[in-house]
Design a protein around this motif. Sequence first.
Motif, mmCIF file in Angstrom:
data_model
loop_
_atom_site.group_PDB
_atom_site.id
_atom_site.type_symbol
_atom_site.label_atom_id
_atom_site.label_comp_id
_atom_site.label_asym_id
_atom_site.label_seq_id
_atom_site.Cartn_x
_atom_site.Cartn_y
_atom_site.Cartn_z
ATOM 1 N N PHE A 8 0.859 -1.191 0.000
ATOM 2 C CA PHE A 8 0.000 0.000 0.000
ATOM 3 C C PHE A 8 0.891 1.236 0.000
ATOM 4 C CE2 PHE A 8 -3.411 -2.467 2.454
ATOM 5 C CZ PHE A 8 -4.319 -2.452 1.408
ATOM 6 N N SER A 11 -0.507 2.200 4.242
ATOM 7 C CA SER A 11 -1.448 1.195 4.743
ATOM 8 C C SER A 11 -2.518 1.853 5.613
ATOM 9 C CB SER A 11 -0.693 0.140 5.559
ATOM 10 O OG SER A 11 -1.612 -0.775 6.104
ATOM 11 N N SER A 41 -0.992 3.022 -5.017
ATOM 12 C CA SER A 41 -2.181 3.671 -4.441
ATOM 13 C C SER A 41 -3.404 2.781 -4.691
ATOM 14 C CB SER A 41 -2.397 5.036 -5.089
ATOM 15 O OG SER A 41 -2.785 4.849 -6.438
ATOM 16 N N PHE A 42 -4.493 3.049 -3.965
ATOM 17 C CA PHE A 42 -5.718 2.275 -4.180
ATOM 18 C C PHE A 42 -6.196 2.408 -5.625
ATOM 19 C CE2 PHE A 42 -5.968 2.111 0.453
ATOM 20 C CZ PHE A 42 -6.445 0.820 0.635
ATOM 21 N N LYS A 46 -6.099 -0.762 -9.355
ATOM 22 C CA LYS A 46 -7.166 -1.216 -10.247
ATOM 23 C C LYS A 46 -6.886 -0.825 -11.702
ATOM 24 C CE LYS A 46 -9.012 -2.324 -6.318
ATOM 25 N NZ LYS A 46 -8.617 -3.593 -5.727
ATOM 26 N N GLN A 58 -4.697 -6.212 -6.127
ATOM 27 C CA GLN A 58 -4.341 -6.119 -4.706
ATOM 28 C C GLN A 58 -2.824 -6.086 -4.533
ATOM 29 O OE1 GLN A 58 -6.498 -9.672 -3.304
ATOM 30 N NE2 GLN A 58 -7.977 -8.294 -2.374
#
Length: 215
Positions: A8, A11, A41-42, A46, A58
């Motif tokens: 992450f 996190s 990054s989040f 994706k 992930q």
Amino acid sequence: MTITITAFERSPDGGKGLARDTRVRWALEEAGLAYEVRPVSFAAMKEPAHLHLHPFGQIPTYEEGELALFESGAIIFHIASHHPGLLPDDTNARARAVTWIFAALNTVEPPILEIVTAKFQEGDKPWSKERMPLIADRIRQRLNQLSARLGDADWLDGAFSAGDLMMVSVLLRLRPSGILDEFPHLAAYVARGEARPAYQRAFADQQAFNTRPTA
Ligand code: GTB
């Protein structure tokens, strides 16, 4: 060959070591391998570049030359298979250590993950509060069985192995719930894992990473 893992960018636990890059860092430290960490990054998780590495978008992932892996279990099995220190040489003992990796991931971790689902994905549902004690009891059932097997031994099957690394990593996620403290042998087992110098280095590194100043 350079080893690069993903973690992450920051996190959500703020560096408590609960995200799954910590277990991979720990295995790398046990094996004495240097590695680099690429923050994701989040949003980037994706996007196509990361999805190419990890089909489920992930972390963690693992890259080493031509090889790209995802799934913490597969990554740790790979590290343990190619470097001394995490799996016994004896064929049967090795198979038993691998069994404990699977047991940690397939039998012990799933009920523990239900706590996260109940809190963060179902917390607003009217039935959510009633579900929690059911989840806690399913976890206790597994911990009773695990504790009975471990007894007062240091590790699950002889010397410390990747099976213990995975089991301790999975049990660590229970710490915020307080359930682990109901099982003194397991609490001591987790503490032994955490006391290993390789775990200490991995924990300190992920903590520094997750608390670094923003650029
Ligand atoms: N089965 C996979 C594995 O073992 O590698 C599971 C990987 C996984 O769940 N990764 C999580 C992830 O990328 C991070 S570890 N989530 C983002 C997403 O799915 O979009 C799970 C995690 C996240 C956060 C905390 N925390 O902050 O306490 C703890 C654990």
